[in-house]
Design a protein around this motif. Sequence first.
Motif, PDB file in Angstrom:
ATOM      1  N   ASN A 137       0.818  -1.224   0.000  1.00 20.53           N
ATOM      2  CA  ASN A 137       0.000   0.000   0.000  1.00 20.53           C
ATOM      3  C   ASN A 137       0.852   1.274   0.000  1.00 20.53           C
ATOM      4  OD1 ASN A 137      -2.615  -1.042   0.022  1.00 20.53           O
ATOM      5  ND2 ASN A 137      -2.595  -1.354   2.232  1.00 20.53           N
ATOM      6  N   ASN A 185     -12.760   0.060  -0.645  1.00 21.25           N
ATOM      7  CA  ASN A 185     -11.609  -0.544   0.045  1.00 21.25           C
ATOM      8  C   ASN A 185     -11.866  -2.009   0.417  1.00 21.25           C
ATOM      9  OD1 ASN A 185     -13.142  -0.534   2.453  1.00 21.25           O
ATOM     10  ND2 ASN A 185     -12.468   1.531   2.919  1.00 21.25           N
ATOM     11  N   GLY A 186     -10.810  -2.634   0.903  1.00 21.70           N
ATOM     12  CA  GLY A 186     -10.866  -4.075   1.155  1.00 21.70           C
ATOM     13  C   GLY A 186     -11.705  -4.433   2.366  1.00 21.70           C
ATOM     14  N   ASN A 230     -14.882  -6.960   2.266  1.00 22.59           N
ATOM     15  CA  ASN A 230     -15.050  -8.127   3.145  1.00 22.59           C
ATOM     16  C   ASN A 230     -16.347  -8.038   3.947  1.00 22.59           C
ATOM     17  OD1 ASN A 230     -12.655  -9.292   2.329  1.00 22.59           O
ATOM     18  ND2 ASN A 230     -11.442  -8.397   3.979  1.00 22.59           N
ATOM     19  N   HIS A 250      -7.075 -11.057   8.001  1.00 22.90           N
ATOM     20  CA  HIS A 250      -7.223  -9.597   8.062  1.00 22.90           C
ATOM     21  C   HIS A 250      -8.557  -9.210   8.680  1.00 22.90           C
ATOM     22  CE1 HIS A 250      -7.333  -5.430   6.383  1.00 22.90           C
ATOM     23  NE2 HIS A 250      -6.043  -5.523   6.494  1.00 22.90           N
ATOM     24  N   GLU A 274      -9.180  -5.149  10.889  1.00 27.24           N
ATOM     25  CA  GLU A 274     -10.324  -4.386  10.381  1.00 27.24           C
ATOM     26  C   GLU A 274     -11.097  -3.738  11.528  1.00 27.24           C
ATOM     27  OE1 GLU A 274     -12.272  -6.732   7.283  1.00 27.24           O
ATOM     28  OE2 GLU A 274     -10.411  -6.710   6.124  1.00 27.24           O
ATOM     29  N   THR A 296      -8.109 -16.407   2.924  1.00 24.28           N
ATOM     30  CA  THR A 296      -7.421 -15.280   2.279  1.00 24.28           C
ATOM     31  C   THR A 296      -6.414 -15.842   1.276  1.00 24.28           C
ATOM     32  OG1 THR A 296      -7.580 -14.130   4.386  1.00 24.28           O
ATOM     33  CG2 THR A 296      -6.161 -13.153   2.738  1.00 24.28           C
ATOM     34  N   GLU A 304      -2.289 -13.625   4.627  1.00 22.85           N
ATOM     35  CA  GLU A 304      -1.613 -12.533   5.317  1.00 22.85           C
ATOM     36  C   GLU A 304      -0.161 -12.887   5.600  1.00 22.85           C
ATOM     37  OE1 GLU A 304      -4.540 -13.809   5.953  1.00 22.85           O
ATOM     38  OE2 GLU A 304      -5.947 -12.137   5.844  1.00 22.85           O
ATOM     39  N   ASP A 344     -11.044 -13.693   0.668  1.00 20.84           N
ATOM     40  CA  ASP A 344     -10.469 -12.348   0.723  1.00 20.84           C
ATOM     41  C   ASP A 344      -9.304 -12.337  -0.258  1.00 20.84           C
ATOM     42  OD1 ASP A 344      -9.019 -10.073   1.207  1.00 20.84           O
ATOM     43  OD2 ASP A 344      -9.095 -10.209   3.386  1.00 20.84           O
ATOM     44  N   ALA A 383      -7.509  -9.772  -1.460  1.00 22.64           N
ATOM     45  CA  ALA A 383      -6.791  -8.493  -1.522  1.00 22.64           C
ATOM     46  C   ALA A 383      -5.517  -8.641  -2.352  1.00 22.64           C
ATOM     47  CB  ALA A 383      -6.454  -8.007  -0.108  1.00 22.64           C
ATOM     48  N   ARG A 384      -4.910  -9.856  -2.298  1.00 22.22           N
ATOM     49  CA  ARG A 384      -3.711 -10.127  -3.117  1.00 22.22           C
ATOM     50  C   ARG A 384      -3.957 -11.354  -4.003  1.00 22.22           C
ATOM     51  NH1 ARG A 384      -1.638  -8.867   2.009  1.00 22.22           N
ATOM     52  NH2 ARG A 384      -0.731  -6.775   2.029  1.00 22.22           N
ATOM     53  N   LYS A 401      -3.616  -2.904  -3.802  1.00 23.35           N
ATOM     54  CA  LYS A 401      -2.257  -3.376  -3.533  1.00 23.35           C
ATOM     55  C   LYS A 401      -1.522  -3.730  -4.823  1.00 23.35           C
ATOM     56  CE  LYS A 401      -3.537  -5.334   0.951  1.00 23.35           C
ATOM     57  NZ  LYS A 401      -3.856  -4.010   1.411  1.00 23.35           N
TER      58      LYS A 401
HETATM   59  C1  LIG Z   1      -5.570  -9.661   3.408  1.00 21.37           C
HETATM   60  C2  LIG Z   1      -6.141  -8.280   3.355  1.00 21.37           C
HETATM   61  N1  LIG Z   1      -7.465  -8.115   3.174  1.00 21.37           N
HETATM   62  C3  LIG Z   1      -8.009  -6.903   3.033  1.00 21.37           C
HETATM   63  C4  LIG Z   1      -7.219  -5.775   3.065  1.00 21.37           C
HETATM   64  C5  LIG Z   1      -7.861  -4.468   2.725  1.00 21.37           C
HETATM   65  O1  LIG Z   1      -7.837  -3.508   3.637  1.00 21.37           O
HETATM   66  P1  LIG Z   1      -8.248  -1.991   3.386  1.00 21.37           P
HETATM   67  O2  LIG Z   1      -9.565  -1.818   4.017  1.00 21.37           O
HETATM   68  O3  LIG Z   1      -7.167  -1.260   4.066  1.00 21.37           O
HETATM   69  O4  LIG Z   1      -8.319  -1.712   1.919  1.00 21.37           O
HETATM   70  C6  LIG Z   1      -5.853  -5.885   3.314  1.00 21.37           C
HETATM   71  C7  LIG Z   1      -5.005  -4.682   3.449  1.00 21.37           C
HETATM   72  O5  LIG Z   1      -4.022  -4.639   4.122  1.00 21.37           O
HETATM   73  C8  LIG Z   1      -5.298  -7.168   3.453  1.00 21.37           C
HETATM   74  O6  LIG Z   1      -3.983  -7.340   3.662  1.00 21.37           O
END
Ligand SMILES: Cc1ncc(COP(=O)(O)O)c(C=O)c1O
Length: 370
Positions: free
Chosen positions: A36, A87-88, A92, A113, A118, A166, A170, A197, A199-200, A230
Motif C-alpha cells: 500500500n 476498500n478491502g 469483506n 485480516h 479491520e 485469504t 496474510e 479475501d 486483496a492479493r 495493492k
Molecule cells: C488480506 C487483506 N485483506 C483486506 C485488506 C484491505 O484492507 P483496506 O480496508 O485497508 O483496503 C488488506 C489490506 O491490508 C489485506 O492485507
Amino acid sequence: MTTQPAISDTGTVTETSLETPRPLHDNAQRGFASDNYSGVHPQILQALAAANGGHQPAYGADQYTSRLQEVMASHFGAAAEALPVFNGTGANVLSLQSLLPRWGAVICAETAHINTDENGAPERVAGIKLLQVPTGDGKLTPSLIDQQAWGWGDEHRAQPLAVSITQSTELGTTYTVDEVRAIADHAHARGMRLHMDGARISNAAAHLGVPLREFTTDAGVDVLSFGGTKNGLLFGECVVVLNPEACDGLEYLRKLNMQLASKMRFLSAQLIALLDDGLWLRSATHSNAMAARLRSAVDGIAGLTATQATEANAVFVLLPRDVADRLRQSFKFYDWDPATGEVRWMCSFDTTEEDIEAFIAALRREMGAG
Ligand SMILES: Cc1ncc(COP(=O)(O)O)c(C=O)c1O
C-alpha cells in the motif's frame, strides 16, 4: 514553467503552460513496509484520465461499470457479478454480510485480516461473529475448520454458516487449487458458504500459474473480495459474486455500508485497466519475483531465518532487533511479531531490482556477512 497537458474547467485536455505541482514527499524514498505504500501504476492513471471528461450516469449506471461486468465475467465466468467498492475492509464486510443471516458466524484463520486488521468491522458493522482458528501458515484446512464447525441448531452458539479464506494469505502463503476445492466441498457439505479475501489474489494467481477462475469459481468459492489497490490502483476493490444463489441483497448492503461510489466510473475504469490486458498478472508476477529474489538472498545469510514460504510478494524473517533498528534508518518495514523479532518485507509492482540489491547489501553489512 513547463508545457504539459492540462485539463480545462469542462474536463477537456489541452496543451497549456502551468506550474508542475511539487510533491510533498521525497520521491526517492522507498522501502518494504507495504504494497500500500507504493503509488499508482501509470497505466491506471492513464485509464483514469481517459475516463474523465463529459458526463456519465452516477452510481454505477455508467459505461465503464457495465464494461467491467464483461471483463469480470471473462475472468470468473458468465454468472460473475461485479460490485466495485472503495476498500478491502468494505469488500469483506459486504461479502460476509451478503452470505449470512443475523445469527451467522464466519470461521476464519486467527491471522485473517478480517480478524486482526479491520478494527472489528465484521463484528461491529456487519454484526457477524468470527470464529477463529490458530494456524501456523495462515491457511485453513478442512480439519482446522472442524475445530469451529459445530453447534448448529444450538441457540446458544453463533451459527457457523460461512468460512473465509485469504488468497494469498496474510503470511504470504497460497492455497493450491485442490486446497481451495477441498475447503469449499467441506464447507458446502456442512451447509456453510465460502468467502475468499482476495486483496492479493493476483499474487496468488501469479504463483499458481493458473487462471483466476480455476481457484475461485471453479473451485467452489461463493463470493470474492477482489483486490486492486495493492496491485497498482489508486484505490478500489470489487466484490465479485461467483455464486448468485449464495449472496443476498448486495446492492442494498453496499449503499447501507457507505461503499456505493457516486462517480463509480472511476473505480470501474481502474479495474478494467488492471484486468483487461494482463496488467494484473504482469504486476503481480513482478512483485512476486522481487520477493523471491529477496528470499533467496535471506537464505544465504547466516543468522537469518525465514519463517514462512515465500509464495507471493511477502518475506517473513526473524531479524535481530539491533539489525532491524539500523536497517530501518534507510528502509521502512514493519514488525510482524515484536516478541520474536519477526518482521515482514513486502514487495510491490514498482519494487525494482536495484531496491532489492540495495536492501540485500545493507542486510549483509548489518549481519556481518560481508
Ligand atoms: C488480506 C487483506 N485483506 C483486506 C485488506 C484491505 O484492507 P483496506 O480496508 O485497508 O483496503 C488488506 C489490506 O491490508 C489485506 O492485507
